[in-house]
Structures are given as C-alpha cells and as structure tokens.
Design an enzyme around this catalytic site. Structure first.
Site, short mmCIF file in Angstrom:
data_model
loop_
_atom_site.label_atom_id
_atom_site.label_comp_id
_atom_site.label_asym_id
_atom_site.label_seq_id
_atom_site.Cartn_x
_atom_site.Cartn_y
_atom_site.Cartn_z
N GLU A 109 -3.13 6.38 3.87
CA GLU A 109 -2.41 7.53 3.34
C GLU A 109 -1.70 8.31 4.44
O GLU A 109 -0.64 8.88 4.20
CB GLU A 109 -3.38 8.49 2.61
N CYS B 5 6.34 13.22 -1.56
CA CYS B 5 6.06 11.80 -1.35
C CYS B 5 7.17 10.95 -1.98
O CYS B 5 8.06 11.50 -2.64
CB CYS B 5 4.70 11.45 -1.94
#
EC number: 3.2.1.17
Length: 186
Positions: free
Chosen positions: A47, A56
């Site tokens: 991540e 994101c």
C-alpha cells in the site's frame, strides 16, 4: 499526483509496522488482529504509507496505509494515527474474511492473502460484482470457491482483482501475484 494536492509526505513502512505491533500488545486477545506479522508488513509495503491526504487511482481520498475512512483533507497523520487506522482497517478486512469466506478454516497464508485482498478492494467487491448480462450483482468466483472450501481455486482467483476504474494496473497485477503466491504457500 496532481500538483493541486501538494507533495506526498511519506512514512516508513518499518515505523508503521513497529507502531502497529506496539499497539497490538496492549489489546485484549479478542481485539488483536489475526493476520501474521508477515501479512502486516506485506500490506504496508504494498500500500505504501502517506501521512497527508491524497487521491488514489480510483479517485478516492486516502491517507496513511490505504485508509479511506474519515479522511480529513487538512490533516497530516502521526505514525501512531496511521497504525491505529491500519489496525482498524485490517480488522474490518479480517471480519469480512471470517464472516463471508470461511476464514477460520483457512491456513495462515490463505487467510493473510485474502485479508490483504479485502483490505485493498473492499469486502463487497470481492464478494459480489455487477453482471451486465444478469443486470444485478452476483457472487464472485472467489466467494463461491471459499464457500465450497476450494482453497486452490480461491487462491487462483485472486488475480481477477487487477483493475481500478475498469483499467488493468501493473501495480495491482504485481500485488495480486504476491497475494496469490502467499495464498498457495509459494
């Protein structure tokens, strides 16, 4: 990253993992995470860690280690706050795998891989998908395999989840290959 969101303030995966395990020690057993230290390290490394909010690839506000819950767009997180969010988000993924995927019957590698997948794409998205031909959400193959305790098929279907916004992403392909290998005990 778009300039309008500013520079990312990164944090050390090792520091976050250390804070995660320090917090874990003080919790009652039933509140502790069930994933292995290897899985925690894998999730943090896959991540990444960003202390300030950013969007994101799926255009969702995110901070910390893939956290999308209650993101304050003005706040820079401390390492302890990142670790707290990480524990909560992993616990949510664990609850998904235990509730819907027979997690208690999996070996540790299978469990860790599935928790990593649920952490990344969300419980609902690994359980069902929208079928254009049927005009509704239907059970995924990975969900049906877990229900049937067909662990090899389940592990082999992890790579189905390699898209964001309808596009195949190389980073997701790489992540899924690592999760699949962990699931299959490779």
């Amino acid at each position: 990253m778009s300039k309008k969101f500013g520079a990312m303030i990164l944090c050390s995966a090792a520091a976050v993992a250390a804070a995660f395990f320090a917090q874990q020690k003080g919790l009652p057993t039933q509140q502790q995470n069930q994933v292995s230290p290897k899985a925690v390290s894998m999730i943090v490394n896959l991540e990444g860690c960003v202390r300030n909010p950013y969007k994101c690839p799926a255009d969702v506000w995110t901070n910390g280690v893939g956290n999308t819950h209650n993101v304050d767009k003005t706040k820079i997180l401390t390492i302890d706050e990142v670790a707290t969010d990480l524990r909560r988000n992993i616990k949510e993924a664990e609850n998904c795998i235990n509730t819907y995927f027979n997690g208690e019957k999996m070996n540790q590698g299978q469990y860790d891989a599935m928790v990593s997948l649920a952490f990344n794409v969300g419980c609902g998205n690994i359980k069902t998908y929208y079928s254009k031909t049927q005009g509704k959400r239907v059970a995924t193959t990975i969900y049906r395999a877990a229900q049937a305790e067909n662990w090899i098929l389940m592990c082999n279907r992890i790579e189905d989840f390699n898209k964001s916004g309808g596009r195949v992403l190389k980073g997701l392909q790489n992540r899924r290959a690592k999760e699949k290998a962990l699931c299959l005990g490779e």
